[in-house]
Design a protein around this motif. Structure first.
Motif, PDB file in Angstrom:
ATOM      1  N   GLU A  37     110.228  52.943  13.529  1.00  0.00           N
ATOM      2  CA  GLU A  37     110.982  53.536  14.847  1.00  0.00           C
ATOM      3  C   GLU A  37     111.505  54.767  14.515  1.00  0.00           C
ATOM      4  O   GLU A  37     112.144  54.961  13.399  1.00  0.00           O
ATOM      5  CB  GLU A  37     111.644  52.752  15.480  1.00  0.00           C
ATOM      6  CG  GLU A  37     111.114  51.243  15.715  1.00  0.00           C
ATOM      7  CD  GLU A  37     111.582  50.788  17.329  1.00  0.00           C
ATOM      8  OE1 GLU A  37     112.664  50.959  17.602  1.00  0.00           O
ATOM      9  OE2 GLU A  37     110.660  50.323  17.940  1.00  0.00           O
ATOM     10  N   PHE A  55     111.579  55.299  19.426  1.00  0.00           N
ATOM     11  CA  PHE A  55     109.956  55.568  19.422  1.00  0.00           C
ATOM     12  C   PHE A  55     109.441  54.891  18.242  1.00  0.00           C
ATOM     13  O   PHE A  55     109.291  55.191  17.217  1.00  0.00           O
ATOM     14  CB  PHE A  55     110.114  57.234  19.373  1.00  0.00           C
ATOM     15  CG  PHE A  55     108.322  57.815  19.431  1.00  0.00           C
ATOM     16  CD1 PHE A  55     107.758  57.324  20.209  1.00  0.00           C
ATOM     17  CD2 PHE A  55     108.110  58.567  18.358  1.00  0.00           C
ATOM     18  CE1 PHE A  55     106.231  57.683  20.199  1.00  0.00           C
ATOM     19  CE2 PHE A  55     106.682  59.014  18.357  1.00  0.00           C
ATOM     20  CZ  PHE A  55     105.805  58.510  19.181  1.00  0.00           C
ATOM     21  N   VAL A  59     102.736  52.741  16.518  1.00  0.00           N
ATOM     22  CA  VAL A  59     102.139  52.174  17.585  1.00  0.00           C
ATOM     23  C   VAL A  59     101.287  52.864  18.273  1.00  0.00           C
ATOM     24  O   VAL A  59     100.231  52.776  18.965  1.00  0.00           O
ATOM     25  CB  VAL A  59     103.273  51.567  18.672  1.00  0.00           C
ATOM     26  CG1 VAL A  59     102.806  51.312  19.998  1.00  0.00           C
ATOM     27  CG2 VAL A  59     103.955  50.346  17.968  1.00  0.00           C
ATOM     28  N   HIS A  60     101.563  54.483  18.152  1.00  0.00           N
ATOM     29  CA  HIS A  60     100.823  55.572  18.693  1.00  0.00           C
ATOM     30  C   HIS A  60      99.551  56.012  17.926  1.00  0.00           C
ATOM     31  O   HIS A  60      98.719  57.071  18.339  1.00  0.00           O
ATOM     32  CB  HIS A  60     101.667  56.524  19.087  1.00  0.00           C
ATOM     33  CG  HIS A  60     102.690  55.995  20.140  1.00  0.00           C
ATOM     34  ND1 HIS A  60     103.947  55.401  19.980  1.00  0.00           N
ATOM     35  CD2 HIS A  60     102.595  56.244  21.560  1.00  0.00           C
ATOM     36  CE1 HIS A  60     104.375  55.185  21.005  1.00  0.00           C
ATOM     37  NE2 HIS A  60     103.749  55.712  21.950  1.00  0.00           N
ATOM     38  N   CYS A 118     105.813  62.088  26.870  1.00  0.00           N
ATOM     39  CA  CYS A 118     105.738  60.593  26.762  1.00  0.00           C
ATOM     40  C   CYS A 118     105.541  59.823  28.124  1.00  0.00           C
ATOM     41  O   CYS A 118     104.495  59.023  28.256  1.00  0.00           O
ATOM     42  CB  CYS A 118     107.129  60.118  26.285  1.00  0.00           C
ATOM     43  SG  CYS A 118     107.967  61.002  24.914  1.00  0.00           S
ATOM     44  N   HIS A 122     101.917  57.686  29.316  1.00  0.00           N
ATOM     45  CA  HIS A 122     102.149  56.195  29.968  1.00  0.00           C
ATOM     46  C   HIS A 122     101.605  55.962  31.203  1.00  0.00           C
ATOM     47  O   HIS A 122     101.351  55.208  31.723  1.00  0.00           O
ATOM     48  CB  HIS A 122     103.699  55.841  29.688  1.00  0.00           C
ATOM     49  CG  HIS A 122     104.022  55.577  28.116  1.00  0.00           C
ATOM     50  ND1 HIS A 122     105.297  55.596  27.937  1.00  0.00           N
ATOM     51  CD2 HIS A 122     103.380  55.588  27.221  1.00  0.00           C
ATOM     52  CE1 HIS A 122     105.360  55.655  26.343  1.00  0.00           C
ATOM     53  NE2 HIS A 122     104.057  55.765  26.251  1.00  0.00           N
ATOM     54  N   ASP A 145      97.059  48.321  27.098  1.00  0.00           N
ATOM     55  CA  ASP A 145      98.650  48.300  27.088  1.00  0.00           C
ATOM     56  C   ASP A 145      98.944  49.716  27.634  1.00  0.00           C
ATOM     57  O   ASP A 145      98.221  50.568  27.336  1.00  0.00           O
ATOM     58  CB  ASP A 145      98.966  47.958  25.779  1.00  0.00           C
ATOM     59  CG  ASP A 145      98.922  46.610  25.424  1.00  0.00           C
ATOM     60  OD1 ASP A 145      99.111  45.720  26.252  1.00  0.00           O
ATOM     61  OD2 ASP A 145      98.668  46.278  24.232  1.00  0.00           O
ATOM     62  N   THR A 146     100.080  49.919  28.329  1.00  0.00           N
ATOM     63  CA  THR A 146     100.718  51.118  28.705  1.00  0.00           C
ATOM     64  C   THR A 146     102.140  51.264  27.999  1.00  0.00           C
ATOM     65  O   THR A 146     102.356  50.024  27.466  1.00  0.00           O
ATOM     66  CB  THR A 146     101.013  51.187  30.274  1.00  0.00           C
ATOM     67  OG1 THR A 146     101.997  50.435  30.641  1.00  0.00           O
ATOM     68  CG2 THR A 146      99.767  50.883  30.993  1.00  0.00           C
ATOM     69  N   GLY A 147     102.593  52.162  28.087  1.00  0.00           N
ATOM     70  CA  GLY A 147     103.975  52.289  27.592  1.00  0.00           C
ATOM     71  C   GLY A 147     105.000  52.421  28.607  1.00  0.00           C
ATOM     72  O   GLY A 147     104.621  52.493  29.911  1.00  0.00           O
ATOM     73  N   PRO A 148     106.265  52.403  28.406  1.00  0.00           N
ATOM     74  CA  PRO A 148     107.359  52.345  29.465  1.00  0.00           C
ATOM     75  C   PRO A 148     107.371  53.581  30.222  1.00  0.00           C
ATOM     76  O   PRO A 148     107.147  54.660  29.647  1.00  0.00           O
ATOM     77  CB  PRO A 148     108.724  52.088  28.715  1.00  0.00           C
ATOM     78  CG  PRO A 148     108.286  52.447  27.325  1.00  0.00           C
ATOM     79  CD  PRO A 148     107.090  52.378  26.830  1.00  0.00           C
ATOM     80  N   THR A 149     107.439  53.360  31.593  1.00  0.00           N
ATOM     81  CA  THR A 149     107.859  54.449  32.518  1.00  0.00           C
ATOM     82  C   THR A 149     109.126  54.699  33.205  1.00  0.00           C
ATOM     83  O   THR A 149     109.526  55.298  33.864  1.00  0.00           O
ATOM     84  CB  THR A 149     106.647  54.702  33.523  1.00  0.00           C
ATOM     85  OG1 THR A 149     106.438  53.681  34.239  1.00  0.00           O
ATOM     86  CG2 THR A 149     105.406  55.014  33.015  1.00  0.00           C
ATOM     87  N   CYS A 154     113.119  53.158  28.209  1.00  0.00           N
ATOM     88  CA  CYS A 154     113.013  54.133  27.046  1.00  0.00           C
ATOM     89  C   CYS A 154     114.668  54.412  26.480  1.00  0.00           C
ATOM     90  O   CYS A 154     114.821  54.392  25.406  1.00  0.00           O
ATOM     91  CB  CYS A 154     112.458  55.348  27.404  1.00  0.00           C
ATOM     92  SG  CYS A 154     110.852  55.386  27.252  1.00  0.00           S
TER      93      CYS A 154
END
Ligand code: HEC
Ligand code: HEC
Ligand code: HEC
Length: 158
Positions: A37, A55, A59-60, A118, A122, A145-149, A154
């Protein structure tokens, strides 16, 4: 692409101890790629209104490095996003009459740049998932999968 083995401009890099050494293109200097991270926080001297963002870099790594490090040519060492001359403005810019100038100025503001990249990505995945969901008959397949919005996902509440 495997999460543990990644290619940096054609040179195989080896994972060890949470870090990998990549040979950045023709440059002789090895580049250290953070695998865990990365804590993203307001630049020095700015009083943060929200908690820092953890972050998860690797994962990205299904994405191209240049999707995010958009100025990287593959040769030099990767710079911070807030490096001087990049997203180095620490306050929302004043309104200018000219639309294009306004857009450039907004993107130099680090907060806008991070949010746009970011949250933008997402949200795009969420929208695509919604279209997928609406367009199919069965709902048994797993959605990408999506990331947080949401803000707190975050910037965790302290
Ligand atoms: C989803 C966006 C994203 C992707 C994809 C991505 N990175 Fe990053 N990377 C970041 C962010 C954000 C930082 C933190 C930069 C900062 O602190 O300003 C970072 C930091 C780094 C750093 C440390 C830079 C420093 O501050 O010293 C290196 C090196 C790096 N990335 C290499 C890579 C490589 C190589 C790839 C491709 C395998 C990659 N990144 C893919 C977003 C990304
Ligand atoms: C190009 C698309 C893209 C960009 C840009 C991007 N993300 Fe993501 N992010 C994703 C995807 C896809 C996932 C889900 C990956 C997974 O869970 O395997 C994700 C997951 C996450 C997660 C949750 C990880 C987990 O383990 O649940 C966090 C936190 C996150 N992203 C933060 C960020 C931050 C902060 C930035 C900007 C510096 C950023 N992302 C930029 C696509 C992106
Ligand atoms: C995908 C992750 C993500 C989401 C969702 C997100 N942010 Fe951020 N935000 C960041 C990153 C990364 C930064 C730059 C690093 C920092 O300053 O913490 C940032 C910076 C900020 C800053 C400037 C720094 C500070 O703390 O004063 C504010 C204010 C902020 N965000 C508020 C919000 C609010 C309000 C929301 C919800 C509407 C939100 N953010 C949603 C990732 C996110």
């Amino acid at each position: 692409m495997s999460r543990n083995v990644i290619m940096v401009t054609g040179v195989l890099v080896i994972l060890f101890g949470g870090f990998i050494w990549g040979i950045a293109g023709a440059s002789e200097e090895p580049m250290c790629i953070p695998m865990g991270e990365i804590t993203l926080e307001a630049p020095d001297g700015i009083e943060a209104r929200r908690a820092a963002v953890e972050f998860p870099h690797s994962v990205h790594f299904d994405y191209a490095c240049k999707d995010c490090h958009h100025k990287w040519t593959g040769k030099e060492t990767i710079q911070n996003c807030t490096t001087s001359g990049c997203h180095d403005i620490t306050e929302s810019p004043k309104k200018s009459g000219k639309k294009n100038l306004q857009k450039d100025a907004e993107l130099k503001y680090y907060k806008t740049a991070f949010h746009k990249q970011c949250i933008g990505c997402h949200k795009q995945i969420k929208n695509q998932n919604l279209i997928l969901e609406l367009s199919r008959v069965t709902t048994h397949d797993k959605m990408p999968d999506t990331g947080p919005t949401s803000c707190n996902a975050c910037h965790p509440k302290e």
